[in-house]
Write a protein that holds these residues in place. Sequence first.
Motif, PDB file in Angstrom:
ATOM      1  N   GLY A 149      39.727  32.316  22.710  1.00  0.00           N
ATOM      2  CA  GLY A 149      40.992  32.540  22.027  1.00  0.00           C
ATOM      3  C   GLY A 149      41.903  33.549  22.682  1.00  0.00           C
ATOM      4  N   LYS A 150      41.502  34.073  23.824  1.00  0.00           N
ATOM      5  CA  LYS A 150      42.315  35.076  24.516  1.00  0.00           C
ATOM      6  C   LYS A 150      42.715  34.590  25.903  1.00  0.00           C
ATOM      7  N   GLN A 151      43.765  35.189  26.432  1.00  0.00           N
ATOM      8  CA  GLN A 151      44.202  34.853  27.781  1.00  0.00           C
ATOM      9  C   GLN A 151      43.248  35.442  28.813  1.00  0.00           C
ATOM     10  N   ARG A 152      43.208  34.799  29.957  1.00  0.00           N
ATOM     11  CA  ARG A 152      42.419  35.318  31.053  1.00  0.00           C
ATOM     12  C   ARG A 152      42.983  36.669  31.494  1.00  0.00           C
ATOM     13  N   GLU A 153      42.085  37.585  31.801  1.00  0.00           N
ATOM     14  CA  GLU A 153      42.466  38.951  32.147  1.00  0.00           C
ATOM     15  C   GLU A 153      41.823  39.349  33.472  1.00  0.00           C
ATOM     16  N   GLY A 154      42.614  39.862  34.387  1.00  0.00           N
ATOM     17  CA  GLY A 154      42.057  40.413  35.611  1.00  0.00           C
ATOM     18  C   GLY A 154      41.517  41.797  35.326  1.00  0.00           C
ATOM     19  N   VAL A 155      40.250  42.057  35.677  1.00  0.00           N
ATOM     20  CA  VAL A 155      39.672  43.345  35.344  1.00  0.00           C
ATOM     21  C   VAL A 155      39.450  44.226  36.564  1.00  0.00           C
ATOM     22  N   ALA A 156      39.184  43.637  37.723  1.00  0.00           N
ATOM     23  CA  ALA A 156      38.943  44.434  38.918  1.00  0.00           C
ATOM     24  C   ALA A 156      39.199  43.587  40.149  1.00  0.00           C
ATOM     25  N   GLY A 157      39.784  44.208  41.159  1.00  0.00           N
ATOM     26  CA  GLY A 157      40.063  43.477  42.388  1.00  0.00           C
ATOM     27  C   GLY A 157      40.023  44.376  43.597  1.00  0.00           C
ATOM     28  N   VAL A 158      39.699  43.781  44.739  1.00  0.00           N
ATOM     29  CA  VAL A 158      39.718  44.509  46.003  1.00  0.00           C
ATOM     30  C   VAL A 158      40.493  43.660  46.999  1.00  0.00           C
ATOM     31  N   SER A 159      41.478  44.265  47.625  1.00  0.00           N
ATOM     32  CA  SER A 159      42.330  43.500  48.533  1.00  0.00           C
ATOM     33  C   SER A 159      41.677  43.380  49.907  1.00  0.00           C
ATOM     34  N   ARG A 160      42.254  42.539  50.737  1.00  0.00           N
ATOM     35  CA  ARG A 160      41.729  42.340  52.085  1.00  0.00           C
ATOM     36  C   ARG A 160      41.708  43.645  52.867  1.00  0.00           C
ATOM     37  N   MET A 161      42.687  44.499  52.621  1.00  0.00           N
ATOM     38  CA  MET A 161      42.772  45.759  53.358  1.00  0.00           C
ATOM     39  C   MET A 161      42.003  46.879  52.681  1.00  0.00           C
ATOM     40  N   GLY A 162      41.443  46.621  51.522  1.00  0.00           N
ATOM     41  CA  GLY A 162      40.552  47.601  50.909  1.00  0.00           C
ATOM     42  C   GLY A 162      40.963  48.220  49.600  1.00  0.00           C
ATOM     43  N   PRO A 163      42.273  48.380  49.282  1.00  0.00           N
ATOM     44  CA  PRO A 163      42.620  49.015  48.003  1.00  0.00           C
ATOM     45  C   PRO A 163      42.006  48.285  46.813  1.00  0.00           C
ATOM     46  N   ILE A 164      41.555  49.084  45.871  1.00  0.00           N
ATOM     47  CA  ILE A 164      40.890  48.568  44.679  1.00  0.00           C
ATOM     48  C   ILE A 164      41.772  48.800  43.465  1.00  0.00           C
ATOM     49  N   ARG A 165      41.737  47.822  42.569  1.00  0.00           N
ATOM     50  CA  ARG A 165      42.525  47.904  41.343  1.00  0.00           C
ATOM     51  C   ARG A 165      41.650  47.582  40.150  1.00  0.00           C
ATOM     52  N   TYR A 166      41.897  48.264  39.043  1.00  0.00           N
ATOM     53  CA  TYR A 166      41.199  48.014  37.789  1.00  0.00           C
ATOM     54  C   TYR A 166      42.208  47.889  36.662  1.00  0.00           C
ATOM     55  N   SER A 167      41.847  47.092  35.683  1.00  0.00           N
ATOM     56  CA  SER A 167      42.646  47.081  34.472  1.00  0.00           C
ATOM     57  C   SER A 167      42.343  48.355  33.691  1.00  0.00           C
ATOM     58  N   ASP A 168      43.274  48.760  32.863  1.00  0.00           N
ATOM     59  CA  ASP A 168      43.083  49.977  32.068  1.00  0.00           C
ATOM     60  C   ASP A 168      41.881  49.837  31.140  1.00  0.00           C
ATOM     61  N   SER A 169      41.581  48.621  30.730  1.00  0.00           N
ATOM     62  CA  SER A 169      40.518  48.409  29.757  1.00  0.00           C
ATOM     63  C   SER A 169      39.123  48.679  30.328  1.00  0.00           C
ATOM     64  N   VAL A 170      38.985  48.664  31.646  1.00  0.00           N
ATOM     65  CA  VAL A 170      37.655  48.853  32.235  1.00  0.00           C
ATOM     66  C   VAL A 170      37.588  50.050  33.170  1.00  0.00           C
ATOM     67  N   LYS A 171      38.720  50.669  33.425  1.00  0.00           N
ATOM     68  CA  LYS A 171      38.765  51.791  34.363  1.00  0.00           C
ATOM     69  C   LYS A 171      37.799  52.886  33.915  1.00  0.00           C
ATOM     70  N   GLY A 172      36.986  53.361  34.850  1.00  0.00           N
ATOM     71  CA  GLY A 172      36.012  54.395  34.541  1.00  0.00           C
ATOM     72  C   GLY A 172      34.670  53.862  34.099  1.00  0.00           C
ATOM     73  N   ARG A 173      34.601  52.568  33.793  1.00  0.00           N
ATOM     74  CA  ARG A 173      33.342  51.964  33.348  1.00  0.00           C
ATOM     75  C   ARG A 173      32.833  50.900  34.318  1.00  0.00           C
ATOM     76  N   PHE A 174      33.757  50.179  34.956  1.00  0.00           N
ATOM     77  CA  PHE A 174      33.397  49.100  35.872  1.00  0.00           C
ATOM     78  C   PHE A 174      33.682  49.537  37.305  1.00  0.00           C
ATOM     79  N   THR A 175      32.854  49.056  38.227  1.00  0.00           N
ATOM     80  CA  THR A 175      33.045  49.337  39.644  1.00  0.00           C
ATOM     81  C   THR A 175      32.908  48.042  40.437  1.00  0.00           C
ATOM     82  N   ILE A 176      33.939  47.725  41.216  1.00  0.00           N
ATOM     83  CA  ILE A 176      33.899  46.545  42.074  1.00  0.00           C
ATOM     84  C   ILE A 176      33.512  46.983  43.483  1.00  0.00           C
TER      85      ILE A 176
END
Length: 125
Positions: free
Chosen positions: A44-71
């Motif tokens: 019942g919810k939209q797809r959500e991006g939670v963590a990503g790593v770009s080809r050059m290395g920068p990592i991104r997290y959604s606010d909902s998982v920041k500090g708890r998840f590690t990619i």
Amino acid sequence: QVQLVESGGGSVQAGGSLRLSCALSPSGYNVNNYHMAWFRQAPGKQREGVAGVSRMGPIRYSDSVKGRFTISRDNAKNTLYLQMNNLQPDDTAMYYCAADPRMQWPGFQNEWRDWGQGTQVTVSS
């Protein structure tokens, strides 16, 4: 076109941990050559991006998982990981691995080219 196979999902109680894996195949395709990300979708919810790593290395997290998840990615094993700690019932969802070869970071809001089949994560209170 890469094939992505997720594993590591399961059922845990709140506060528990899981590690998801995403293996790339066939050989010759390497995690370093793609933007890689984990998405999730709860019923019942939209797809959500939670963590990503770009080809050059920068990592991104959604606010909902920041500090708890590690990619992270293991180049030798050609595998992407998502370490999930302090899981909460709101983290319950199907988790998908995605890859994209374009030059620029696709962003969590745009469509990614390659997707895995998903692995279910269920967190009980």
